[in-house]
Design a protein around this motif. Sequence first.
Motif, PDB file in Angstrom:
ATOM      1  N   SER A 114      89.171  55.078  26.034  1.00 34.74           N
ATOM      2  CA  SER A 114      89.243  55.302  27.480  1.00 34.74           C
ATOM      3  C   SER A 114      88.933  56.747  27.832  1.00 34.74           C
ATOM      4  O   SER A 114      89.004  57.650  27.006  1.00 34.74           O
TER       5      SER A 114
ATOM      6  N   TRP B 161      94.489  51.910  32.423  1.00 31.90           N
ATOM      7  CA  TRP B 161      93.646  50.922  31.750  1.00 31.90           C
ATOM      8  C   TRP B 161      93.318  49.730  32.631  1.00 31.90           C
ATOM      9  O   TRP B 161      92.435  48.944  32.287  1.00 31.90           O
TER      10      TRP B 161
ATOM     11  N   ARG C 167      87.891  52.215  31.087  1.00 26.77           N
ATOM     12  CA  ARG C 167      87.822  51.623  29.757  1.00 26.77           C
ATOM     13  C   ARG C 167      86.381  51.661  29.265  1.00 26.77           C
ATOM     14  O   ARG C 167      85.509  50.993  29.805  1.00 26.77           O
TER      15      ARG C 167
END
Length: 356
Positions: free
Chosen positions: A328, A342, A348
């Motif tokens: 990430s 996330w 991501r």
Amino acid sequence: MSPAELRRPALARRLRALREEQWPEAGITQGQLAQALGGTKPLSVSLISSWENADRPVAPPVRRLNAYALLFATRRSVNGASVRVLALDELTDDERRRHDELLEELLWLRDGREHAAEPELDVWRFPENEDVTIVCALLPEDLRQHLSYADPESADFTTLYTYADPDALIELFGHIRSVNPKNHVSFHTTDQLTPDDYTTHLVLLGGVDWNTVTRDVIERVDLPVEQVARNDDAPTSEPGGFLVQRESGSVLFPPQLDSKGHLLEDVAHFYRGVNPFNQKRTVTVCNGMYGRGTLGAVRALTDARFRDRNHEYLRERFGEAESFSIISRVPVVAGQGTTPDWTLEENRLHEWPEAE
């Protein structure tokens, strides 16, 4: 095997029967069910399939079972090709009774219990009385030699000054201790580890350039991610990155620096899997190309503002998979790394196993 584990194949069969046999004329597919249960964030078909797999049953979280009960409490949930989950206050009295009965049945098949709150998901929560060892790299000698606090001969010597990633260590050690009061939790640099330490739950901070245990573990697991170490000695500093192997070739995800070498965005890699030195324990890697990426990987699941949503994302995306990883972005603002969310797709960069 516990009574709950014996019941879970029956839960899987029951969930499949609800979809296929409750209203056979509707022909509800796993894809339609994934869309209905996920709402604005559809679940994966593979996750629905895992819940219906009686051979290797995966127990859905309580809130998903509640959604099943809401959906199958009323035929009004299905309108042609449209399948949706009604709110509890939309149900009639008879439908609400049907919901309550079905939910109690599903909860009993899952855990042998009736209505209960879903336990907090925390990948940092370990079984009681199982040791946890956090491992950091030893700060290289050339970075320690001008620090009197890192010199054992100095009266001001402080051991923590010899650790790489001390901010990530302090953040994570406190969190793990707080959620595991009955576990022995320790931290060491790589040179301090004993053979017994390798067979505990391992938590590795930092990358393969300094943390040799991270390198040893990554080499032993089936993971299509490789860290390309930084080359700070190059005439123009080469930031490296995380190299992902795909069928179409490899892709490098590097940190972003400006023309003066200031870090604009780090990349963080979070990996959770089976400890290759002890199959009954876990290994977790929190790694960044720079320290702010390592801290970002840690804070994704410790930061009180983000950890619940990120834990929920992990549960929905990976179910009860033994091994998974996420790469990430970690944007840097005013010199500080921010916690990655996330649940935002743009944060991501790569996930493994990849979605089907």
